[in-house]
Design a protein around this motif. Structure first.
Motif, PDB file in Angstrom:
ATOM      1  N   VAL A 133       0.844  -1.200   0.000  1.00  0.00           N
ATOM      2  CA  VAL A 133       0.000   0.000   0.000  1.00  0.00           C
ATOM      3  C   VAL A 133       0.878   1.248   0.000  1.00  0.00           C
ATOM      4  O   VAL A 133       0.617   2.201  -0.749  1.00  0.00           O
ATOM      5  CB  VAL A 133      -0.948   0.009   1.212  1.00  0.00           C
ATOM      6  N   SER A 134       1.917   1.252   0.821  1.00  0.00           N
ATOM      7  CA  SER A 134       2.814   2.419   0.876  1.00  0.00           C
ATOM      8  C   SER A 134       3.471   2.665  -0.471  1.00  0.00           C
ATOM      9  O   SER A 134       3.592   3.803  -0.924  1.00  0.00           O
ATOM     10  CB  SER A 134       3.882   2.211   1.951  1.00  0.00           C
ATOM     11  N   THR A 135       3.896   1.586  -1.123  1.00  0.00           N
ATOM     12  CA  THR A 135       4.526   1.714  -2.440  1.00  0.00           C
ATOM     13  C   THR A 135       3.526   2.248  -3.465  1.00  0.00           C
ATOM     14  O   THR A 135       3.847   3.144  -4.261  1.00  0.00           O
ATOM     15  CB  THR A 135       5.053   0.344  -2.909  1.00  0.00           C
ATOM     16  N   ALA A 136       2.309   1.722  -3.434  1.00  0.00           N
ATOM     17  CA  ALA A 136       1.277   2.174  -4.373  1.00  0.00           C
ATOM     18  C   ALA A 136       0.909   3.631  -4.123  1.00  0.00           C
ATOM     19  O   ALA A 136       0.649   4.391  -5.069  1.00  0.00           O
ATOM     20  CB  ALA A 136       0.040   1.286  -4.257  1.00  0.00           C
ATOM     21  N   ALA A 191       2.942   5.932  -2.944  1.00  0.00           N
ATOM     22  CA  ALA A 191       4.046   6.744  -3.456  1.00  0.00           C
ATOM     23  C   ALA A 191       3.958   6.875  -4.971  1.00  0.00           C
ATOM     24  O   ALA A 191       4.169   7.962  -5.529  1.00  0.00           O
ATOM     25  CB  ALA A 191       5.380   6.113  -3.049  1.00  0.00           C
ATOM     26  N   GLU A 192       3.636   5.764  -5.638  1.00  0.00           N
ATOM     27  CA  GLU A 192       3.518   5.791  -7.097  1.00  0.00           C
ATOM     28  C   GLU A 192       2.366   6.687  -7.528  1.00  0.00           C
ATOM     29  O   GLU A 192       2.485   7.450  -8.493  1.00  0.00           O
ATOM     30  CB  GLU A 192       3.318   4.371  -7.621  1.00  0.00           C
ATOM     31  N   ALA A 193       1.239   6.594  -6.822  1.00  0.00           N
ATOM     32  CA  ALA A 193       0.085   7.433  -7.155  1.00  0.00           C
ATOM     33  C   ALA A 193       0.403   8.909  -6.941  1.00  0.00           C
ATOM     34  O   ALA A 193       0.033   9.763  -7.760  1.00  0.00           O
ATOM     35  CB  ALA A 193      -1.125   7.021  -6.313  1.00  0.00           C
ATOM     36  N   THR A 194       1.104   9.205  -5.853  1.00  0.00           N
ATOM     37  CA  THR A 194       1.483  10.595  -5.574  1.00  0.00           C
ATOM     38  C   THR A 194       2.419  11.128  -6.646  1.00  0.00           C
ATOM     39  O   THR A 194       2.266  12.264  -7.110  1.00  0.00           O
ATOM     40  CB  THR A 194       2.157  10.692  -4.195  1.00  0.00           C
ATOM     41  N   ASN A 195       3.381  10.312  -7.054  1.00  0.00           N
ATOM     42  CA  ASN A 195       4.313  10.734  -8.105  1.00  0.00           C
ATOM     43  C   ASN A 195       3.577  11.013  -9.411  1.00  0.00           C
ATOM     44  O   ASN A 195       3.872  11.993 -10.109  1.00  0.00           O
ATOM     45  CB  ASN A 195       5.382   9.656  -8.325  1.00  0.00           C
ATOM     46  N   ASP A 196       2.618  10.145  -9.736  1.00  0.00           N
ATOM     47  CA  ASP A 196       1.849  10.337 -10.967  1.00  0.00           C
ATOM     48  C   ASP A 196       1.039  11.628 -10.915  1.00  0.00           C
ATOM     49  O   ASP A 196       0.952  12.364 -11.901  1.00  0.00           O
ATOM     50  CB  ASP A 196       0.918   9.141 -11.204  1.00  0.00           C
ATOM     51  N   VAL A 197       0.439  11.893  -9.763  1.00  0.00           N
ATOM     52  CA  VAL A 197      -0.357  13.116  -9.608  1.00  0.00           C
ATOM     53  C   VAL A 197       0.530  14.353  -9.721  1.00  0.00           C
ATOM     54  O   VAL A 197       0.175  15.340 -10.385  1.00  0.00           O
ATOM     55  CB  VAL A 197      -1.093  13.104  -8.250  1.00  0.00           C
ATOM     56  N   MET A 198       1.698  14.307  -9.103  1.00  0.00           N
ATOM     57  CA  MET A 198       2.608  15.454  -9.156  1.00  0.00           C
ATOM     58  C   MET A 198       3.136  15.684 -10.568  1.00  0.00           C
ATOM     59  O   MET A 198       3.265  16.826 -11.024  1.00  0.00           O
ATOM     60  CB  MET A 198       3.764  15.235  -8.180  1.00  0.00           C
ATOM     61  N   THR A 251      -6.233   1.507  -4.757  1.00  0.00           N
ATOM     62  CA  THR A 251      -7.502   1.084  -4.158  1.00  0.00           C
ATOM     63  C   THR A 251      -7.541  -0.424  -3.966  1.00  0.00           C
ATOM     64  O   THR A 251      -7.962  -0.926  -2.912  1.00  0.00           O
ATOM     65  CB  THR A 251      -8.681   1.533  -5.036  1.00  0.00           C
ATOM     66  N   ASN A 252      -7.115  -1.171  -4.983  1.00  0.00           N
ATOM     67  CA  ASN A 252      -7.113  -2.633  -4.880  1.00  0.00           C
ATOM     68  C   ASN A 252      -6.229  -3.122  -3.747  1.00  0.00           C
ATOM     69  O   ASN A 252      -6.591  -4.057  -3.006  1.00  0.00           O
ATOM     70  CB  ASN A 252      -6.654  -3.248  -6.200  1.00  0.00           C
ATOM     71  N   LYS A 253      -5.071  -2.508  -3.583  1.00  0.00           N
ATOM     72  CA  LYS A 253      -4.145  -2.920  -2.520  1.00  0.00           C
ATOM     73  C   LYS A 253      -4.695  -2.541  -1.149  1.00  0.00           C
ATOM     74  O   LYS A 253      -4.515  -3.270  -0.171  1.00  0.00           O
ATOM     75  CB  LYS A 253      -2.766  -2.310  -2.749  1.00  0.00           C
ATOM     76  N   GLN A 254      -5.384  -1.403  -1.070  1.00  0.00           N
ATOM     77  CA  GLN A 254      -5.987  -1.004   0.205  1.00  0.00           C
ATOM     78  C   GLN A 254      -7.116  -1.958   0.598  1.00  0.00           C
ATOM     79  O   GLN A 254      -7.251  -2.308   1.777  1.00  0.00           O
ATOM     80  CB  GLN A 254      -6.520   0.428   0.096  1.00  0.00           C
ATOM     81  N   VAL A 255      -7.898  -2.372  -0.380  1.00  0.00           N
ATOM     82  CA  VAL A 255      -8.993  -3.309  -0.103  1.00  0.00           C
ATOM     83  C   VAL A 255      -8.436  -4.652   0.361  1.00  0.00           C
ATOM     84  O   VAL A 255      -8.932  -5.253   1.328  1.00  0.00           O
ATOM     85  CB  VAL A 255      -9.868  -3.498  -1.363  1.00  0.00           C
TER      86      VAL A 255
END
Length: 241
Positions: A55-58, A60-67, A195-199
């Motif tokens: 989840v932490s890795t996902a 970070a990846e999501a944050t990088n994509d948004v930035m 979301t999938n990893k959080q679920v």
């Protein structure tokens, strides 16, 4: 959920404390459910920790994509302003400027001011104020489509071929548009992955036979094996689930 990651880390930490506690029980902890044995519970906690890391890795990846996408949108708006200035600087392109500027203003979020209504006649009752509609933030998908319109408007300008700054040449702004489109899609993909990893992680914590159930069962097993007033049971009873 506020402080969600801290909460999951804390729960995992308390479970590790419980695992080390039952591993040291004398006589040896021997629940009827073998999945509660110290070694088995430790293996389960490793799985939980793996889910936390995923989840932490996902995230970070999501944050990088948004930035990255936000940075590209900033570049789009900056180059759009450059394009307008470049077209405006050539009086031979005067007839093409309105179309370019109209598309550019939408990209930059500009809206022409509405004409103010005439004041009511003296002594009359003014009309009720019309509530403003909340337009919200311009979506990134909209920005992509609007920048495409800027490019199409620029392509119709005869002789448009900047040389001083390649950032606003047709090939360069089309490349920027393509990169922005890819960034939009990447954000969607990374958001779904997160979301999938959080679920999946939440199921390990609170689902059937998850961490919460196992910790509660360990307490009951300790009570059943050692007694409700035993040191062993009391040592796990106080660990918050």
């Amino acid at each position: 959920m506020a402080n969600a990651e801290t909460t999951f880390a804390d729960r995992h930490g308390r479970a590790e404390t419980m695992q080390s506690t039952i591993a040291a029980f004398v006589p040896v902890f021997a629940p009827s459910d073998v999945s509660l044995l110290p070694a088995a519970f430790d293996a389960f906690l490793t799985t939980v920790n793996t889910a936390n890391v995923a989840v932490s890795t996902a995230e970070a990846e999501a944050t990088n994509d948004v930035m990255l996408r936000a940075g590209l949108l900033k570049s789009i708006k900056e180059r759009t302003t450059q394009i307008v200035g470049y077209v405006k600087s050539n009086k031979a392109w005067k007839n093409y400027l309105p179309a370019v500027k109209k598309a550019a203003d939408k990209v930059r979020g500009y809206h022409p001011p509405k004409a103010k209504p005439a004041p009511p006649p003296p002594g009359s009752t003014p009309p009720p104020a019309v509530p403003k509609r909340n337009q919200g933030e311009q979506s990134y998908a909209d920005a992509e489509g609007l920048f495409c319109k800027v490019i199409e408007a620029v392509k119709k300008v005869p002789g448009y071929a900047p040389t001083a700054d390649s950032n606003i040449q047709i090939a360069q702004i089309e490349s920027l548009l393509n990169g922005f489109g890819s960034a939009n899609r990447d954000v969607g993909v990374s958001d779904v992955a997160l979301t999938n990893k959080q679920v999946a992680r939440l199921k390990l914590y609170d689902g059937p036979d998850g961490l919460r159930e196992k910790m509660l069962a360990i307490k009951e097993a300790a009570k059943g094996q050692y007694g409700g007033q035993s040191a062993q049971y009391l040592s796990v009873k106080s660990i918050r689930v």
